[in-house]
Motif scaffolding. Structure first.
Motif, mmCIF file in Angstrom:
data_model
loop_
_atom_site.group_PDB
_atom_site.id
_atom_site.type_symbol
_atom_site.label_atom_id
_atom_site.label_comp_id
_atom_site.label_asym_id
_atom_site.label_seq_id
_atom_site.Cartn_x
_atom_site.Cartn_y
_atom_site.Cartn_z
ATOM 1 N N TYR A 44 1.193 -1.273 -0.292
ATOM 2 C CA TYR A 44 0.151 -0.381 0.057
ATOM 3 C C TYR A 44 1.160 1.458 0.021
ATOM 4 C CZ TYR A 44 -3.501 3.519 1.533
ATOM 5 O OH TYR A 44 -4.468 4.470 0.915
ATOM 6 N N ILE A 45 1.060 2.162 -0.953
ATOM 7 C CA ILE A 45 1.997 3.291 -1.586
ATOM 8 C C ILE A 45 0.816 3.776 -0.509
ATOM 9 C CG2 ILE A 45 3.118 4.701 -2.750
ATOM 10 C CD1 ILE A 45 3.760 1.703 -3.818
ATOM 11 N N LEU A 46 2.444 4.835 0.581
ATOM 12 C CA LEU A 46 1.673 5.849 1.933
ATOM 13 C C LEU A 46 2.241 7.374 0.555
ATOM 14 C CD1 LEU A 46 2.840 4.058 4.748
ATOM 15 C CD2 LEU A 46 0.729 4.957 3.912
ATOM 16 N N ARG A 47 3.399 7.317 0.369
ATOM 17 C CA ARG A 47 3.844 8.420 -0.669
ATOM 18 C C ARG A 47 4.885 7.943 -1.202
ATOM 19 N NH1 ARG A 47 8.782 10.403 0.885
ATOM 20 N NH2 ARG A 47 9.584 8.851 2.574
ATOM 21 N N GLY A 48 4.983 8.951 -3.019
ATOM 22 C CA GLY A 48 5.553 8.070 -4.084
ATOM 23 C C GLY A 48 5.315 8.110 -5.125
ATOM 24 N N ARG A 49 6.241 7.610 -6.085
ATOM 25 C CA ARG A 49 5.567 6.707 -7.002
ATOM 26 C C ARG A 49 6.511 6.526 -7.702
ATOM 27 N NH1 ARG A 49 2.072 9.980 -10.146
ATOM 28 N NH2 ARG A 49 2.185 9.232 -12.082
ATOM 29 N N ALA A 50 6.152 4.856 -8.407
ATOM 30 C CA ALA A 50 6.901 3.637 -9.013
ATOM 31 C C ALA A 50 6.323 3.744 -10.099
ATOM 32 C CB ALA A 50 7.092 2.894 -8.316
ATOM 33 N N GLU A 51 6.596 3.046 -11.062
ATOM 34 C CA GLU A 51 6.699 2.403 -12.730
ATOM 35 C C GLU A 51 7.124 0.940 -12.463
ATOM 36 O OE1 GLU A 51 8.791 4.118 -15.886
ATOM 37 O OE2 GLU A 51 8.185 5.872 -15.708
ATOM 38 N N ARG A 63 1.285 5.317 -7.150
ATOM 39 C CA ARG A 63 1.504 6.791 -6.507
ATOM 40 C C ARG A 63 0.858 6.497 -5.166
ATOM 41 N NH1 ARG A 63 -3.638 8.268 -6.310
ATOM 42 N NH2 ARG A 63 -5.669 7.500 -7.773
ATOM 43 N N ALA A 64 0.945 7.244 -4.373
ATOM 44 C CA ALA A 64 0.139 7.371 -3.228
ATOM 45 C C ALA A 64 -1.773 7.476 -2.991
ATOM 46 C CB ALA A 64 0.424 8.630 -2.633
ATOM 47 N N GLY A 65 -2.272 6.026 -2.406
ATOM 48 C CA GLY A 65 -2.885 5.851 -2.253
ATOM 49 C C GLY A 65 -3.107 4.234 -2.931
ATOM 50 N N CYS A 76 9.854 -8.366 -12.081
ATOM 51 C CA CYS A 76 8.743 -7.559 -12.257
ATOM 52 C C CYS A 76 10.053 -6.535 -12.079
ATOM 53 C CB CYS A 76 8.050 -6.574 -11.488
ATOM 54 S SG CYS A 76 6.447 -7.867 -11.309
ATOM 55 N N ARG A 77 10.408 -5.163 -12.907
ATOM 56 C CA ARG A 77 11.087 -4.257 -12.552
ATOM 57 C C ARG A 77 10.949 -2.808 -12.039
ATOM 58 N NH1 ARG A 77 12.233 -0.002 -17.097
ATOM 59 N NH2 ARG A 77 14.158 1.389 -16.251
ATOM 60 N N TRP A 78 11.013 -2.429 -10.940
ATOM 61 C CA TRP A 78 10.298 -1.016 -9.837
ATOM 62 C C TRP A 78 11.471 -0.668 -10.875
ATOM 63 C CZ3 TRP A 78 6.841 -1.372 -5.526
ATOM 64 C CH2 TRP A 78 5.363 -2.643 -5.258
ATOM 65 N N LYS A 79 10.361 0.967 -11.244
ATOM 66 C CA LYS A 79 11.714 1.843 -11.371
ATOM 67 C C LYS A 79 10.770 2.744 -10.602
ATOM 68 C CE LYS A 79 12.831 5.547 -15.012
ATOM 69 N NZ LYS A 79 12.188 5.804 -16.504
ATOM 70 N N ILE A 80 11.205 3.359 -9.382
ATOM 71 C CA ILE A 80 11.063 4.222 -8.704
ATOM 72 C C ILE A 80 11.241 5.873 -8.669
ATOM 73 C CG2 ILE A 80 11.134 4.947 -5.776
ATOM 74 C CD1 ILE A 80 11.804 1.658 -5.601
ATOM 75 N N THR A 81 10.582 6.358 -8.582
ATOM 76 C CA THR A 81 10.781 7.235 -9.669
ATOM 77 C C THR A 81 10.912 8.498 -8.606
ATOM 78 O OG1 THR A 81 8.460 7.964 -10.530
ATOM 79 C CG2 THR A 81 10.364 7.427 -11.905
ATOM 80 N N GLU A 82 9.901 8.595 -7.388
ATOM 81 C CA GLU A 82 10.292 9.335 -6.428
ATOM 82 C C GLU A 82 9.948 8.667 -5.242
ATOM 83 O OE1 GLU A 82 6.284 12.169 -6.554
ATOM 84 O OE2 GLU A 82 7.070 12.467 -8.479
#
Length: 91
Positions: A44-51, A63-65, A76-82
């Motif tokens: 569960y994403i609290l903050r940030g952003r990823a592809e 994204r958050a939420g 999977c490839r997780w590209k964390i952008t934030e």
């Protein structure tokens, strides 16, 4: 078979039933990570952003939420952008 499921803005009731607030929290810096999920993993994403790009699928932006479920054996490839802050659990 879909290897990564993303639910945008799940209901507070669903989060309560899952017990998300009791799951551990982790923080990931901006990076690219290759992951193989041995078990079902839920985030569960609290903050940030990823592809997230599953090996056999289409890239999904989270994204958050968002509630993210990765199926067993998902690569999977997780590209964390934030930077990500997230609750997570295995199983």
């Amino acid at each position: 078979m879909v290897m990564v499921l993303v639910e945008h803005d799940p209901s507070p009731m669903k989060l309560e039933v899952l017990g998300v607030d009791d799951w551990p929290v982790s923080v990931d810096a901006v990076s690219v990570q290759e992951k193989t999920h041995a078990h079902t993993e839920t985030h569960y994403i609290l903050r940030g952003r990823a592809e997230i790009t599953p090996q056999d699928g289409k890239t999904v932006v989270v994204r958050a939420g968002d509630l993210v479920t990765c199926m067993p054996d998902a690569r999977c490839r997780w590209k964390i952008t934030e930077a990500l802050e997230r609750h997570h659990r295995e199983g």
